[in-house]
Each structure stands twice: as structure tokens, then as C-alpha cells.
Design an enzyme around this catalytic site. Structure first.
Site, PDB file in Angstrom:
ATOM      1  N   LYS A 109       0.150  -1.091   0.148  1.00  0.00           N
ATOM      2  CA  LYS A 109       0.056  -0.200  -0.200  1.00  0.00           C
ATOM      3  C   LYS A 109       1.225   0.873  -0.215  1.00  0.00           C
ATOM      4  O   LYS A 109       1.753   1.257   0.476  1.00  0.00           O
ATOM      5  CB  LYS A 109      -1.444   0.395   1.341  1.00  0.00           C
ATOM      6  N   THR A 167      -2.530   6.912  -0.404  1.00  0.00           N
ATOM      7  CA  THR A 167      -3.497   7.412   0.872  1.00  0.00           C
ATOM      8  C   THR A 167      -4.561   8.364   0.341  1.00  0.00           C
ATOM      9  O   THR A 167      -3.840   9.020  -0.032  1.00  0.00           O
ATOM     10  CB  THR A 167      -2.957   7.408   2.550  1.00  0.00           C
ATOM     11  N   GLU A 198      -3.047   1.097  -3.568  1.00  0.00           N
ATOM     12  CA  GLU A 198      -4.016   0.575  -1.970  1.00  0.00           C
ATOM     13  C   GLU A 198      -4.276  -0.889  -2.316  1.00  0.00           C
ATOM     14  O   GLU A 198      -3.825  -0.770  -1.123  1.00  0.00           O
ATOM     15  CB  GLU A 198      -4.801   1.079  -2.191  1.00  0.00           C
TER      16      GLU A 198
HETATM   17  C1  LIG Z   1      -8.602  10.132   9.722  1.00  0.00           C
HETATM   18  C2  LIG Z   1      -8.888   9.365   9.093  1.00  0.00           C
HETATM   19  O1  LIG Z   1      -9.406   9.717   7.839  1.00  0.00           O
HETATM   20  N1  LIG Z   1      -7.327   8.235   8.992  1.00  0.00           N
HETATM   21  C3  LIG Z   1      -7.867   7.450   7.722  1.00  0.00           C
HETATM   22  C4  LIG Z   1      -8.106   7.925   6.081  1.00  0.00           C
HETATM   23  C5  LIG Z   1      -7.914   6.650   5.233  1.00  0.00           C
HETATM   24  N2  LIG Z   1      -7.319   5.771   5.527  1.00  0.00           N
HETATM   25  C6  LIG Z   1      -7.169   4.856   4.286  1.00  0.00           C
HETATM   26  O2  LIG Z   1      -6.310   5.325   3.394  1.00  0.00           O
HETATM   27  C7  LIG Z   1      -6.787   4.905   1.739  1.00  0.00           C
HETATM   28  C8  LIG Z   1      -7.242   5.460   1.564  1.00  0.00           C
HETATM   29  O3  LIG Z   1      -8.952   6.392   2.005  1.00  0.00           O
HETATM   30  C9  LIG Z   1      -7.529   3.601   2.597  1.00  0.00           C
HETATM   31  O4  LIG Z   1      -6.604   2.498   2.557  1.00  0.00           O
HETATM   32  C10 LIG Z   1      -8.065   4.550   4.080  1.00  0.00           C
HETATM   33  O5  LIG Z   1      -8.659   2.985   4.449  1.00  0.00           O
HETATM   34  C11 LIG Z   1      -7.199   5.401   6.532  1.00  0.00           C
HETATM   35  O6  LIG Z   1      -6.092   4.586   7.107  1.00  0.00           O
HETATM   36  N3  LIG Z   1      -7.118   6.296   7.684  1.00  0.00           N
END
Ligand SMILES: CC(=O)Nc1ccn([C@@H]2O[C@H](CO)[C@@H](O)[C@H]2O)c(=O)n1
EC number: 3.5.1.135
Length: 105
Positions: free
Chosen positions: A22, A25, A75
């Protein structure tokens, strides 16, 4: 005063970040401030446990509709999975940002 930069990820993504599968983000504007080449400490969202350092490579604006299978591959997901995940985290957001990073070993 020097403040170390931080980011959090949901714990379920920790292994994919640590094994290098990954490498991006996708966040909203509130997390679009990371500076390319800066080093950021990475914590779990659930318990604020430190688990890595990453170097920010780029921060690029994107709309939800522009997400494609290449973003999904970065991702370690399918595009359908990525769209579902983003809609769970950001239900109504159209202005998103792709943050590309590399793991610091
Ligand atoms: C505080 C807050 O927002 N935390 C987040 C936001 C996003 N993500 C990940 O990023 C990628 C794209 O969004 C996906 O893999 C999401 O799950 C995460 O792990 N934690």
C-alpha cells in the site's frame, strides 16, 4: 518550535503499509498539507500506536470520479473496494487528495 508531523491509518492497513503493498492514501483537504520529501510518523487510528515512518512523495488533488484501477492497485485493493472504503470514510466528499509515500526502513 519544531513539531514532528504525524498521520494515522486504520489498523487493518498496517501490514500492507509495512510490507510495501500500500503506497498511497486518499484523504480530504484537512490532510492535504503534507510537504513532499517530509518525514511523517505513522500511528494507528484506533490506539495511536506508532508503527512506521514514511516519506511523503507527492500530494495530488483528485475527485472521487477520477479514481481508477491504478489508484486501487497502489492501495492493494480493487477499484470497487477502494470506492467503498472512501465512501465509508468520506461519505459526501468530492475533493480528495492522493498522498503518495514510501516506507522508511
Ligand atoms: C483519520 C482518517 O481519516 N484516517 C484514515 C483515512 C483513510 N485511510 C485509508 O487511506 C486509503 C484511502 O482513503 C484507504 O486505504 C483508507 O482506508 C486510513 O487508513 N485512515
Amino acid at each position: 518550535m519544531f513539531v514532528r508531523s504525524q498521520i494515522t491509518f486504520f489498523q487493518r492497513f498496517e501490514q500492507d503499509i509495512l510490507n510495501g503493498s500500500k503506497t498511497i492514501t486518499i484523504r480530504d483537504r484537512s490532510e492535504s498539507h503534507y510537504q513532499p520529501q517530509s518525514i511523517v510518523d505513522v500511528f494507528t487510528n484506533e490506539t495511536q500506536r506508532w508503527f512506521a515512518q514514511i516519506r511523503i512523495l507527492s500530494v495530488t488533488p483528485i475527485t472521487f470520479a477520477q479514481l481508477n484501477s491504478q489508484h486501487a492497485a497502489q492501495e492493494n485493493m480493487t477499484l470497487a473496494q477502494l470506492q467503498t472504503v472512501i465512501r465509508e470514510i468520506y461519505p459526501n466528499e468530492t475533493a480528495l487528495f492522493v498522498i503518495q509515500y514510501e516506507l522508511i526502513k
